[in-house]
Design an enzyme around this catalytic site. Structure first.
Site, PDB file in Angstrom:
ATOM      1  N   GLU A 140      -5.960 -15.180  -8.181  1.00 37.11           N
ATOM      2  CA  GLU A 140      -7.226 -15.744  -8.110  1.00 37.11           C
ATOM      3  C   GLU A 140      -6.970 -17.355  -8.054  1.00 37.11           C
ATOM      4  O   GLU A 140      -7.778 -18.158  -7.341  1.00 37.11           O
ATOM      5  CB  GLU A 140      -8.198 -15.368  -9.076  1.00 37.11           C
ATOM      6  CG  GLU A 140      -8.784 -14.068  -8.753  1.00 37.11           C
ATOM      7  CD  GLU A 140      -9.537 -13.984  -7.506  1.00 37.11           C
ATOM      8  OE1 GLU A 140     -10.080 -14.739  -7.113  1.00 37.11           O
ATOM      9  OE2 GLU A 140      -9.089 -12.921  -6.838  1.00 37.11           O
ATOM     10  N   SER A 226      14.798 -16.607  -3.574  1.00 34.72           N
ATOM     11  CA  SER A 226      14.041 -16.171  -2.367  1.00 34.72           C
ATOM     12  C   SER A 226      14.903 -15.458  -1.329  1.00 34.72           C
ATOM     13  O   SER A 226      14.432 -14.441  -0.956  1.00 34.72           O
ATOM     14  CB  SER A 226      13.322 -17.563  -1.619  1.00 34.72           C
ATOM     15  OG  SER A 226      12.218 -17.977  -2.392  1.00 34.72           O
ATOM     16  N   HIS A 355       1.957  -7.941  -0.202  1.00 36.98           N
ATOM     17  CA  HIS A 355       3.323  -8.482  -0.287  1.00 36.98           C
ATOM     18  C   HIS A 355       3.153  -9.677  -1.128  1.00 36.98           C
ATOM     19  O   HIS A 355       3.945  -9.918  -2.108  1.00 36.98           O
ATOM     20  CB  HIS A 355       3.892  -8.597   1.022  1.00 36.98           C
ATOM     21  CG  HIS A 355       5.397  -9.225   0.787  1.00 36.98           C
ATOM     22  ND1 HIS A 355       6.255  -8.652   0.263  1.00 36.98           N
ATOM     23  CD2 HIS A 355       5.673 -10.504   0.955  1.00 36.98           C
ATOM     24  CE1 HIS A 355       7.549  -9.373   0.080  1.00 36.98           C
ATOM     25  NE2 HIS A 355       7.126 -10.551   0.475  1.00 36.98           N
ATOM     26  N   SER A 356       2.442 -10.659  -0.711  1.00 35.23           N
ATOM     27  CA  SER A 356       2.137 -12.063  -1.388  1.00 35.23           C
ATOM     28  C   SER A 356       0.909 -12.714  -1.227  1.00 35.23           C
ATOM     29  O   SER A 356       0.157 -11.983  -0.225  1.00 35.23           O
ATOM     30  CB  SER A 356       3.316 -13.052  -0.993  1.00 35.23           C
ATOM     31  OG  SER A 356       3.369 -13.495   0.281  1.00 35.23           O
TER      32      SER A 356
END
Length: 463
Positions: A140, A226, A355-356
Site C-alpha cells: 500500500e 535482480s 508478481h510485483s
C-alpha cells in the site's frame, strides 16, 4: 537314438567375446546306459525326448551374454542390451508431494516429520503473520507513492519461514527476491526493512539497490540480485568453500520456477553435483513466471525430476505446509552436511499476489482462482489451526500480535521517511581506493547541476 545339442558355456572366449555351441551325442539312459522305461517294464516302448533350442531361447541366451559384457566407460560400467528401448519422456505417475498437515491444519497420522517445540512453533506463526502484514502495508505504501517498488510473498509464507526455521544461523542464504521471511526469521528488524525500501542512509546497502533487495552480512544473507538465477552458481561456489574449510554448515539458495529456465540453474546443478557441494536448492514452484504459466515453460513433471538428471537427490514438498517445509529442509540440511552432497527441494505454493507492483495478474488469471488459493489454501491459516489445536495460540494472542506488528510497521515507515538520504558522494565511493580524475569531474558536475537547479532534485539528498 536321438542326440541332444548341449550349449557349452565354458567355451565362451572372453578374449574374442564370442561363444561356441558344441553338438555332441549323449546316450539317454540311467547310469548303466539302459533306457528309462515309460510304460512299466515294457521293453518295446521307450521315450526319447529330442530337445530343440527355439529361436526365443537362443535370443534369451544371447541377451544374457550381452548383458554379461559391460563397457567399462568413464563414469562407471554400462551394460549392453540387444533391445532398443527409448527412455520415456515422463513417468506413469507424477512425483508425489510430501505433506504433514492437511488443508484444515490436521496432523496426518505419521511420525515422519520433525517435531517442533511450542516456542519454535509460535515464532514460526508469528513471523508468518508479520511477513504477511509487512507485505500488505509496504504494498500500500508503494501504491501511495512512498516507495518506488515492492514485491510480496503472499501465498509463500510457509516456504519462507519453514525453510528458515530448518537452517542454522551459520548456514549461508543466497536468495532470489521473494524470501524476506528468511531474513526476518534471523532477526532483521522491521525498521531495517523500512530503511532499505525507502533508501535512507541507515540502509545497510547504502541505498544503492532497488527496494526489497535486502542484504545482511550479520545474518549471513547475501544481497538480492535482480538478474534471474545468477545467485545459483555463486551459491555453489560458496558451498564449496564451506566444504574446503570443513565447516559444519551448508548453503541454502532459492529460485522460482521461472528461474529454472535460465542456463545458470542448469550450470549450478551440474557444478554442485560434480563438486559434491553441501547446498540445498529450494525451488518455489508457484505456478507462474510473472505471466507465463508453468505449462508453457516446460514439459517435465515440475522441477523435482531434474535433480536425477544431474545426480542430485530430490524431494517435492507442499509449500503451503510449514511443518512439511521445515521437515524436508531440516532433513536435506543433515544430508547435505553429513554426506557432502547437494539436495534439490521443490516446494509447491501458489503465488497469490501480483508478481510485483509493476504487474497486474488479473490480466492473465481469474480472480476466482486467486481467491481460492488465498482462502482455501492459505498457508498462514493452516498453520494457525494447528497451533490452536495444540493449545498454543488463541484469538487474544492473534489480536494482540497483529495490533503490535501494525503499529511497529507504520512507525518504522515514518521513521525511515524522516531519516536523511545518503549523500551524492555515495554514488562514487567504495569502488576505487583513490577516485580517478574522470569520476571526480563527474561528481563535481552533478553537484553543480543540483546547485543550479535545486527544485529538480530531492531536498533531502545532501549535496
Amino acid at each position: 537314438m536321438g542326440s541332444l545339442g548341449i550349449l557349452n558355456l565354458s567355451s565362451w572366449n572372453s578374449t574374442s567375446n564370442s561363444f561356441h555351441s558344441s553338438s555332441s551325442t549323449m546316450p539317454l539312459g540311467d547310469n548303466h546306459g539302459r533306457p528309462h522305461a515309460i510304460f512299466g517294464d515294457s521293453a518295446t516302448h521307450f521315450a526319447v525326448r529330442r530337445f530343440k533350442s527355439t529361436e526365443a531361447e537362443r535370443e534369451s541366451i544371447r541377451n544374457t551374454l550381452t548383458r554379461m559384457e559391460a563397457l567399462d566407460f568413464p563414469g562407471g560400467k554400462v551394460e549392453f542390451t540387444s533391445e532398443m528401448n527409448f527412455i520415456s519422456e515422463s513417468a506413469d505417475k507424477r512425483v508425489p508431494c510430501y505433506r504433514v498437515l492437511d488443508v484444515n491444519g490436521e496432523l496426518i497420522v505419521s511420525n515422519n516429520f520433525v517435531q517442533v517445540r511450542k516456542e519454535v512453533a509460535i515464532k514460526m506463526y508469528s513471523d508468518m503473520v508479520t511477513l504477511q502484514m509487512m507485505d500488505n502495508i509496504f504494498y500500500e505504501a508503494q501504491r501511495q507513492g512512498r516507495i518506488s517498488f515492492y514485491l510480496t510473498t503472499l501465498g509463500e509464507e510457509a516456504i519462507n519461514i519453514g525453510s528458515a526455521a530448518a537452517l542454522s544461523a551459520d548456514d549461508l542464504v543466497l536468495p532470489q527476491y521473494r524470501e524476506p521471511g528468511a531474513l526476518l526469521w534471523r532477526g532483521f528488524t522491521l525498521q531495517e526493512f523500512a530503511n532499505q525500501c525507502l533508501g535512507n542512509k541507515e540502509d545497510k546497502g547504502k541505498a544503492r539497490q532497488m527496494p526489497i533487495h535486502y542484504a545482511s552480512k550479520k545474518h549471513n544473507y547475501f544481497a538480492v540480485s535482480s538478474p534471474i538465477a545468477t545467485q545459483l552458481p555463486q551459491a555453489v561456489g560458496a558451498a564449496y568453500s564451506l566444504k574446503m574449510e570443513g565447516k559444519n554448515a551448508c548453503v541454502a539458495t532459492y529460485i522460482g520456477d521461472g528461474g529454472t529456465s535460465e542456463g545458470d540453474f542448469h550450470a549450478a546443478m551440474n557444478f554442485a553435483a560434480v563438486l559434491e557441494a553441501p547446498i540445498i536448492f529450494i525451488c518455489r514452484n508457484n505456478g507462474w513466471a510473472i505471466s507465463t504459466p508453468i505449462e508453457e515453460q516446460f514439459r517435465s513433471d515440475g522441477i523435482v525430476v531434474r535433480g536425477r538428471a544431474y545426480g542430485i537427490r530430490s524431494i517435492r514438498v507442499d509449500g503451503s505446509d510449514a511443518l512439511a517445509v521445515l521437515s524436508a529442509i531440516r532433513t536435506a540440511r543433515e544430508m547435505a552436511i553429513s554426506e557432502q552432497r547437494p539436495i534439490l527441494v521443490e516446494a509447491l505454493a501458489y503465488r497469490v499476489g501480483h508478481h510485483s507492483t509493476s504487474d497486474d495478474s488479473t490480466k492473465y488469471r481469474s480472480m476466482n482462482e486467486i481467491e481460492y488459493w488465498k482462502t482455501a489454501r492459505n498457508p498462514v491459516n493452516r498453520f494457525r489451526k494447528w497451533i490452536e489445536r495444540n493449545g498454543w495460540w488463541n484469538d487474544k494472542d492473534e489480536t494482540e500480535h497483529r495490533s503490535s506488528v501494525k503499529k511497529q510497521l507504520l512507525q518504522a515507515i515514518q521513521i525511515a521517511e524522516k531519516t536523511e538520504k545518503p549523500s551524492i558522494e555515495g554514488l562514487f565511493s567504495d569502488v576505487y581506493d583513490h577516485l580517478p580524475s574522470n569520476l571526480q569531474e563527474q561528481e563535481e558536475q552533478i553537484r553543480e547541476t543540483i546547485r543550479r537547479h535545486p527544485k529538480d532534485y530531492p531536498s533531502d539528498v545532501p549535496v
